[in-house]
Design an enzyme around this catalytic site. Structure first.
Site, short mmCIF file in Angstrom:
data_model
loop_
_atom_site.label_atom_id
_atom_site.label_comp_id
_atom_site.label_asym_id
_atom_site.label_seq_id
_atom_site.Cartn_x
_atom_site.Cartn_y
_atom_site.Cartn_z
N HIS A 119 21.94 23.06 -33.24
CA HIS A 119 22.46 21.74 -34.08
C HIS A 119 23.82 21.39 -33.43
CE1 HIS A 119 24.51 19.74 -37.39
NE2 HIS A 119 23.16 19.62 -37.93
N ASP A 196 24.16 31.32 -36.41
CA ASP A 196 24.32 29.93 -37.16
C ASP A 196 23.31 30.18 -38.22
OD1 ASP A 196 23.80 27.58 -38.64
OD2 ASP A 196 23.93 26.36 -36.71
N GLN A 199 19.87 27.34 -41.68
CA GLN A 199 18.76 27.15 -42.11
C GLN A 199 18.10 28.43 -42.66
OE1 GLN A 199 16.94 24.45 -42.51
NE2 GLN A 199 18.68 23.36 -41.36
N LYS A 222 22.71 24.14 -48.55
CA LYS A 222 21.53 24.47 -47.88
C LYS A 222 20.68 25.51 -48.69
CE LYS A 222 21.96 22.77 -43.70
NZ LYS A 222 21.53 20.92 -43.28
N CYS A 362 20.48 15.84 -35.43
CA CYS A 362 21.75 16.56 -34.81
C CYS A 362 21.50 17.57 -33.71
CB CYS A 362 22.68 17.29 -35.88
SG CYS A 362 23.07 15.68 -36.97
N1 PLP Z 1 23.38 24.35 -38.17
C1 PLP Z 1 22.06 24.06 -38.37
C2 PLP Z 1 20.95 24.79 -37.96
C3 PLP Z 1 21.99 22.89 -39.37
O1 PLP Z 1 20.59 22.63 -39.86
C4 PLP Z 1 22.99 22.46 -39.89
C5 PLP Z 1 22.78 21.24 -40.82
O2 PLP Z 1 21.74 20.63 -40.97
C6 PLP Z 1 24.32 22.68 -39.75
C7 PLP Z 1 24.38 23.82 -38.74
C8 PLP Z 1 25.65 21.98 -40.06
O3 PLP Z 1 25.70 22.42 -41.42
P1 PLP Z 1 26.85 21.70 -42.26
O4 PLP Z 1 26.54 20.06 -42.20
O5 PLP Z 1 26.35 22.13 -43.64
O6 PLP Z 1 27.96 22.09 -41.94
#
Ligand code: PLP
Length: 404
Positions: A119, A196, A199, A222, A362
């Site tokens: 992401h 990270d 998900q 999430k 993203c």
């Molecule tokens: N990393 C992953 C794999 C994600 O799916 C997301 C959000 O969709 C994020 C990071 C970023 O999360 P946040 O926007 O809640 O900071």
């Protein structure tokens, strides 16, 4: 333990308010569970005060609730201690914290390894660090089914590597990363590992002790909790070695006009008033989630995702991004229909009361890898049912009739 998706839905007030909605955008955000809802209400009505500052009873109650949330998050992650839990505003903030605090200990020529599945939250902060410190970025590439290609890991994770930062599961393909060889390669190079978990947390408790990483990031929203709060878990020794990122109230030992000494983790990384009610609600959500029958719930979402994959496979002109089989993957399914822009498909689906996301999610380097601008993505949670999947498939047939 038995599981009923219909009963589980009852714990999500928004779904009761939208009985016709087929909510299949859970990878973007999960719906708020009643446990989190009730915790916010209880906190705001009975305990609202700033934390770590007051000595009166109300402030002590707020302190206790906030620190309980830290213990609840630690339990969900199987962390060794609640002091390994830093509250942030979300995954993005947690990764940026590491990119600054750990990143500023790096030098030109040091390497950070990422994957092409990341992401943008786990890519852009490292590109920014490259601009500040001159570190080099190296990438784990993707196989044709979207999984990380680990065949030449030893050539990517070199002795110059200081950090490997990879996703636990892709928000586009749903592929779960095989972290064992990645952590082993990082350890062999003497590098830290950041995972990270944005998900992954929606699909059951995580065991950071078993993962053997150094940092784990996720967002409350999430995990069926409020937005504006998230967690950076850090191994005690890894956190202790980090300088602070943001400066301000709450993160200090002693401040003179000239100098400041810093508090120990986790406070060192929580400058300013934290998202208190949100953290309390996150703790309540995680506590509730921890008690759920995850084996049965995963069997349910796997069954739904398989039904979706099978239903999609017979649509003319369909291409998948990601693994076709349901092993080592989350119930997140991304695909394209020939001749139909993802946004147009989403609009037709909305008329069918089906909420899915279309676009690059993203993850533009992943899209580049597959030579597409974007995709439609359906992401399933345990409250989804066969009716949700069937409505999506019907909506897509309608989109093909209308748009081709
Ligand atoms: N990393 C992953 C794999 C994600 O799916 C997301 C959000 O969709 C994020 C990071 C970023 O999360 P946040 O926007 O809640 O900071």
């Amino acid at each position: 333990m038995k599981f009923s998706a219909h009963e589980w839905r009852g714990h999500f007030p928004l779904l009761a308010n939208h009985p016709r909605l087929h909510y299949l955008d859970n990878a973007a955000t999960g719906q708020l569970c009643a446990a989190a809802f009730d915790a916010v209400t209880h906190h705001e009505l009975t305990q609202r005060a700033n934390v770590l500052r007051g000595t009166y009873k109300l402030a002590e109650a707020a302190d206790a609730a906030y620190e309980q949330a830290r213990r609840q998050a630690a339990a969900y992650l199987n962390a060794a201690s609640a002091d390994e839990v830093v509250f942030t505003s979300g995954t993005t903030a947690a990764i940026n914290l590491v990119a600054h605090a750990f990143g500023d200990t790096l030098q030109a020529g040091d390497e950070v390894v990422l994957s092409l599945a990341e992401h943008h939250s786990n890519l852009v902060p490292w590109q920014m660090l490259r601009g500040r410190r001159g570190v080099a970025l190296r990438f784990i590439r993707l196989a044709d089914d979207g999984r990380l290609d680990l065949a030449r890991l030893d050539e990517i994770v070199t002795p110059r590597c200081r950090l490997v930062a990879v996703t636990h599961a892709s928000n586009v393909t749903g592929a779960v990363s095989d972290l064992v060889p990645i952590v082993a390669a990082a350890r062999a190079a003497g590098a830290r590992v950041l995972v990270d978990g944005a998900q992954m947390v929606q699909h059951g408790p995580v065991d950071v002790a078993a993962l053997d990483a150094d940092f784990y990031a996720f967002s409350g929203h999430k995990a069926f909790a409020p937005n504006g709060v998230g967690v950076l878990w850090g191994r005690a020794e890894a956190l202790a070695a980090l300088p602070p990122f943001l400066g301000g109230g709450g993160m200090i030992g002693r401040v003179t006009a000239e100098e400041t000494t810093y508090a120990a983790p986790p406070r060192r990384f929580e400058a300013g008033t934290p998202p208190i009610a949100q953290a309390v609600a996150l703790g309540a959500a995680l506590d509730w989630l921890r008690a759920q029958p995850w084996e049965a719930m995963r069997a349910h979402t796997t069954h739904l995702a398989q039904r979706l994959l099978d239903g999609l496979a017979v649509l003319p002109g369909l291409t998948f991004l990601g693994p076709r089989e349901m092993t080592e993957r989350l119930p997140i399914v991304a695909f394209n229909l020939a001749g139909i822009h993802p946004h147009d498909a989403c609009q037709v689906l909305d008329a069918h009361h089906v909420a899915v996301r279309g676009g690059h999610h993203c993850a533009q380097p992943l899209m580049d890898r597959f030579g597409v601008e974007g995709a439609v993505r359906a992401s399933l949670a345990p409250y989804n049912t066969e009716a949700d999947v069937d409505a999506l498939l019907e909506g897509l047939k309608d989109a093909q009739r209308k748009l081709k």
